[in-house]
Design a protein around this motif. Structure first.
Motif, PDB file in Angstrom:
ATOM      1  N   ALA A  74     -30.948  10.949  -2.200  1.00 48.70           N
ATOM      2  CA  ALA A  74     -30.548   9.761  -2.393  1.00 48.70           C
ATOM      3  C   ALA A  74     -30.910   8.604  -1.578  1.00 48.70           C
ATOM      4  N   GLU A  75     -30.365   9.440  -0.149  1.00 47.51           N
ATOM      5  CA  GLU A  75     -30.215   8.571   1.083  1.00 47.51           C
ATOM      6  C   GLU A  75     -31.133   8.372   1.514  1.00 47.51           C
TER       7      GLU A  75
ATOM      8  N   TRP B  11     -26.416  -2.038   7.733  1.00 43.28           N
ATOM      9  CA  TRP B  11     -26.642  -0.707   7.928  1.00 43.28           C
ATOM     10  C   TRP B  11     -25.245   0.258   8.314  1.00 43.28           C
ATOM     11  N   GLU B  12     -24.182  -1.163   8.605  1.00 36.76           N
ATOM     12  CA  GLU B  12     -22.721  -0.025   9.261  1.00 36.76           C
ATOM     13  C   GLU B  12     -22.320  -0.222   7.583  1.00 36.76           C
ATOM     14  N   LYS B  13     -22.626   0.395   6.249  1.00 35.68           N
ATOM     15  CA  LYS B  13     -22.697   0.887   5.243  1.00 35.68           C
ATOM     16  C   LYS B  13     -22.915   2.598   5.086  1.00 35.68           C
ATOM     17  N   PHE B  14     -24.394   2.325   5.067  1.00 39.17           N
ATOM     18  CA  PHE B  14     -25.396   2.891   5.310  1.00 39.17           C
ATOM     19  C   PHE B  14     -25.078   4.394   5.919  1.00 39.17           C
TER      20      PHE B  14
ATOM     21  N   PRO C  48     -23.581  10.010   6.267  1.00 36.04           N
ATOM     22  CA  PRO C  48     -23.420  10.423   7.797  1.00 36.04           C
ATOM     23  C   PRO C  48     -24.376  11.042   8.370  1.00 36.04           C
ATOM     24  N   LYS C  49     -24.675  12.238   7.324  1.00 37.96           N
ATOM     25  CA  LYS C  49     -25.549  13.215   7.863  1.00 37.96           C
ATOM     26  C   LYS C  49     -27.298  13.025   7.078  1.00 37.96           C
TER      27      LYS C  49
ATOM     28  N   ILE D 250     -29.971   9.509  10.101  1.00 36.52           N
ATOM     29  CA  ILE D 250     -28.713   8.683  10.674  1.00 36.52           C
ATOM     30  C   ILE D 250     -29.285   7.958  11.841  1.00 36.52           C
ATOM     31  N   ASN D 251     -30.362   9.005  13.114  1.00 36.88           N
ATOM     32  CA  ASN D 251     -30.311   8.015  14.106  1.00 36.88           C
ATOM     33  C   ASN D 251     -30.814   6.667  14.278  1.00 36.88           C
ATOM     34  N   ASP D 252     -31.830   6.793  13.239  1.00 34.94           N
ATOM     35  CA  ASP D 252     -32.255   5.101  12.861  1.00 34.94           C
ATOM     36  C   ASP D 252     -31.603   4.402  12.273  1.00 34.94           C
ATOM     37  N   ALA D 253     -31.083   4.502  11.399  1.00 38.08           N
ATOM     38  CA  ALA D 253     -29.994   3.773  11.310  1.00 38.08           C
ATOM     39  C   ALA D 253     -28.918   2.720  12.376  1.00 38.08           C
TER      40      ALA D 253
END
Length: 361
Positions: free
Chosen positions: A187-188, A224-227, A232-233, A237-240
């Motif tokens: 999903a992520e 992107w803050e909510k994503f 968090p894993k 995540i780094n690109d977000a």
């Protein structure tokens, strides 16, 4: 009585023999089915293993048909693979397209491509085939690869993108990864690719200016803050975080040709929509953007002379030249908000061209 018992025994034996025969036949059929399924799986696994090698062979001499064949195989293979293998194929597909559209321009072919781009603009970016037909003399001056890519634009997810300032470039359409990969991903990862494809259908910058509204910019940052909070894993995540940091910076500073303000001081010009969004964010206490928005509003209400005493800023740059008021104000605000410009990096990852971020160095 004996005859009756004997007949019953014979019937039972016959029935048992029939059952055993049926059971043996069923087992034979089951084994055959399993064997066929195993062969099909092995064949697919072999095909999926071979696809990486086929992708690596794609280069700037390859044909559209080569991409189409690989993409069809990917759609079949991706759902059967483990996630780490799927992610490797995503990276490989991105590198594959980068090689396919890579151009080595000479001075002559570079000028021809630039001139053809202006011809497209003069025709108000109408159907590319019509421009090719009407500008045949100019088209013939293009490199053979340019001619090939333009003739097949729109096929195998190849797109000619207008970047602003009279410049065009080739890219892979952002919805490629969504169409080929996303349904088989966690999903992520699916959410990341889907959102990126949506945001990057159109350009983000144009002629040193934002190509989206301030409201859209704010919505991007909040998404992107909510994503980041939700996943968090995440693999991405780094690109977000990179995207969130970019959008956050632009909310308060804008770009060269779409600044939030020139002086960031009382009784001076501010972009009304930009300021409206910052005021909105200052009320969103559930967001990490609320605090910098509140600090920003306090900063712009503070007299310039008072700010000079508050912030320790060098009056000259590295070359010994005196800094402009604009530079000093930016540095003061960056110091207050603890934000770094996205451009202050040796390796820039472009997150506005595709459904994934791409290193540009």
């Amino acid at each position: 009585m004996m005859k009756k018992v004997l007949m019953m025994s014979m019937c039972s034996a016959l029935l048992l023999a029939g059952c055993n025969k049926t059971s043996e036949q069923d087992q034979a059929v089951s084994k055959e089915q399993k064997s066929t399924e195993q062969k099909a799986t092995q064949k697919q696994d072999s095909s999926c293993l071979q696809i990486m090698a086929a992708m690596q062979k794609i280069n700037q001499n390859s044909k559209i048909e080569d991409l189409n064949q690989i993409n069809e195989k990917l759609k079949t293979c991706v759902p059967s693979l483990k996630n780490d293998e799927q992610l490797k194929l995503i990276d490989a597909s991105t590198a594959m397209y980068q090689r396919f559209i890579k151009q080595d321009y000479t001075e002559k072919t570079g000028r021809a491509f630039e001139a053809f781009g202006y011809a497209i603009l003069e025709h108000k970016q109408q159907d590319l085939k019509k421009v090719i037909q009407s500008q045949k003399k100019l088209f013939d001056q293009l490199s053979p690869r340019d001619q090939y890519l333009l003739q097949h634009e729109g096929q195998a997810y190849i797109e000619l993108l207008y970047q602003g300032e009279g410049m065009f470039t080739y890219r892979r359409q952002p919805n490629y990864l969504v169409d080929v990969f996303s349904n088989a991903l966690p999903a992520e990862q699916k959410e990341f690719l889907t959102r990126m494809a949506k945001d990057n259908q159109n350009i983000f910058y144009n002629d040193g200016a934002l190509a989206i509204s301030w409201k859209e910019l704010t919505e991007h940052a909040l998404f992107w803050e909510k994503f980041i909070q939700k996943y968090p894993k995440s693999h991405f995540i780094n690109d977000a975080k990179l995207l969130f940091n970019e959008y956050r910076y632009f909310i308060f500073f804008g770009l060269d040709n779409t600044p939030v303000s020139d002086e960031y001081a009382p009784n001076t010009w501010f972009d009304k929509e930009a300021l409206q969004q910052i005021r909105f964010l200052s009320t969103q206490n559930q967001s990490s953007l609320a605090k910098p928005a509140q600090l920003f509003l306090k900063f712009i209400a503070t007299p310039v002379e008072e700010r000079k005493a508050q912030f320790k800023i060098d009056l000259t740059d590295k070359n010994g030249d005196k800094k402009s008021n604009y530079q000093m104000t930016h540095e003061q605000l960056e110091q207050l908000l603890k934000l770094d410009s996205p451009w202050n990096t040796e390796v820039y990852r472009d997150c506005h061209m595709d459904a994934v971020c791409i290193d540009t160095n």
